[in-house]
Every structure is written in structure tokens, then in C-alpha cells.
Design a protein around this motif. Sequence first.
Motif, PDB file in Angstrom:
ATOM      1  N   GLY A  13      85.568  52.732  47.977  1.00 31.57           N
ATOM      2  CA  GLY A  13      84.565  53.574  47.342  1.00 31.57           C
ATOM      3  C   GLY A  13      84.220  53.018  45.987  1.00 31.57           C
ATOM      4  N   PHE A  14      83.270  53.674  45.338  1.00 34.47           N
ATOM      5  CA  PHE A  14      82.857  53.232  44.011  1.00 34.47           C
ATOM      6  C   PHE A  14      82.401  54.424  43.202  1.00 34.47           C
ATOM      7  CE2 PHE A  14      78.917  53.541  46.233  1.00 34.47           C
ATOM      8  CZ  PHE A  14      78.005  53.962  45.275  1.00 34.47           C
ATOM      9  N   ASP A  15      82.442  54.257  41.917  1.00 37.81           N
ATOM     10  CA  ASP A  15      81.879  55.236  40.987  1.00 37.81           C
ATOM     11  C   ASP A  15      81.200  54.469  39.874  1.00 37.81           C
ATOM     12  OD1 ASP A  15      82.916  58.067  41.728  1.00 37.81           O
ATOM     13  OD2 ASP A  15      84.652  56.756  41.948  1.00 37.81           O
ATOM     14  N   VAL A  16      80.062  54.960  39.448  1.00 33.39           N
ATOM     15  CA  VAL A  16      79.388  54.448  38.262  1.00 33.39           C
ATOM     16  C   VAL A  16      79.615  55.488  37.183  1.00 33.39           C
ATOM     17  CG1 VAL A  16      77.178  53.808  37.227  1.00 33.39           C
ATOM     18  CG2 VAL A  16      77.656  53.221  39.621  1.00 33.39           C
ATOM     19  N   ILE A  17      80.159  55.043  36.060  1.00 34.03           N
ATOM     20  CA  ILE A  17      80.461  55.973  34.980  1.00 34.03           C
ATOM     21  C   ILE A  17      79.782  55.529  33.690  1.00 34.03           C
ATOM     22  CG2 ILE A  17      82.667  56.707  35.982  1.00 34.03           C
ATOM     23  CD1 ILE A  17      84.040  54.852  33.866  1.00 34.03           C
ATOM     24  N   GLU A  18      79.614  56.466  32.791  1.00 36.37           N
ATOM     25  CA  GLU A  18      79.140  56.207  31.433  1.00 36.37           C
ATOM     26  C   GLU A  18      80.313  56.478  30.505  1.00 36.37           C
ATOM     27  OE1 GLU A  18      76.273  55.268  30.033  1.00 36.37           O
ATOM     28  OE2 GLU A  18      74.856  55.424  31.683  1.00 36.37           O
ATOM     29  N   ALA A  19      80.592  55.546  29.630  1.00 37.33           N
ATOM     30  CA  ALA A  19      81.677  55.723  28.657  1.00 37.33           C
ATOM     31  C   ALA A  19      81.268  55.022  27.366  1.00 37.33           C
ATOM     32  CB  ALA A  19      82.979  55.144  29.198  1.00 37.33           C
ATOM     33  N   PRO A  20      81.724  55.520  26.217  1.00 39.47           N
ATOM     34  CA  PRO A  20      81.320  54.911  24.958  1.00 39.47           C
ATOM     35  C   PRO A  20      81.867  53.500  24.750  1.00 39.47           C
ATOM     36  CG  PRO A  20      82.846  56.731  24.572  1.00 39.47           C
ATOM     37  CD  PRO A  20      82.528  56.718  26.035  1.00 39.47           C
ATOM     38  N   ASP A  21      82.990  53.184  25.415  1.00 35.20           N
ATOM     39  CA  ASP A  21      83.600  51.865  25.237  1.00 35.20           C
ATOM     40  C   ASP A  21      84.561  51.597  26.388  1.00 35.20           C
ATOM     41  OD1 ASP A  21      86.002  53.306  24.630  1.00 35.20           O
ATOM     42  OD2 ASP A  21      85.384  53.397  22.536  1.00 35.20           O
ATOM     43  N   LEU A  22      85.065  50.361  26.447  1.00 36.16           N
ATOM     44  CA  LEU A  22      85.961  49.964  27.532  1.00 36.16           C
ATOM     45  C   LEU A  22      87.226  50.805  27.554  1.00 36.16           C
ATOM     46  CD1 LEU A  22      86.646  48.113  29.893  1.00 36.16           C
ATOM     47  CD2 LEU A  22      87.536  46.456  28.233  1.00 36.16           C
TER      48      LEU A  22
END
Length: 114
Positions: free
Chosen positions: A72-81
Motif C-alpha cells: 500500500g501507499f500513503d501520500v502525506i504532508e509534513a513540515p519536514d523529514l
Amino acid sequence: MRYLMLVVEPDVPDRGPDADIEDWVRRHDGDGSRVLGERLRPAADVRRVQVRDGRTVVTDGPFTETKDVIGGFDVIEAPDLESALAIAAEHPGSWGGGTVEVHPFWPTESPART
């Protein structure tokens, strides 16, 4: 910044419903960090496409080179690594025998490097 999380796991035909992942999805959909995600079909349903000398070659899965598949996969938004890695560490796919790979997207305002 946007990240692609690939859930790598042993290839099993039907993993069945998973309450842990449903909880993770609810939490990260709720806080806005999860943009998109889906469970993927088993390796037997995967096809590889390659073009060699102008000829398209399609290979059916499963592939002997690996015993693990992208489940599976997820695309996420995060401020940094660091934040993206923390979200990945909460993903049930990273527990036990699984792995979650975190791939940063190229920024869309910059041309892709070759």
C-alpha cells in the motif's frame, strides 16, 4: 512538504481488515497530514512494463527477485523529514516484519534533476 510512504510487507494473498491501520488513517486524515492512500492488490496481480529497443515487455508478478511487495501507499504532508518519519513510525505497516519507506517528492517549483 509532500512525502510518499510505501508500505513494504511480505507477500500474502489476503491480509484482511486491520483495525490498527483504520485508526492510523482516521487520525492522520483528521489532522490533515494524510493526503491520499490505498491498499494494493497482491503481487500475483502486478505487472511490470519495460520498453526495450522500442518493444514493450510486460511481465506478470509475482517476481522472483523479492519476497516482499508494496502492499500500500500513503501520500502525506509534513513540515519536514523528521515529522514525516514520526508519522511513518506510527503506521502499523512499520511494525513487526513490515517496513515503511519515506520518499520526499521533488518540489514542483524546481525542475527534476537528472
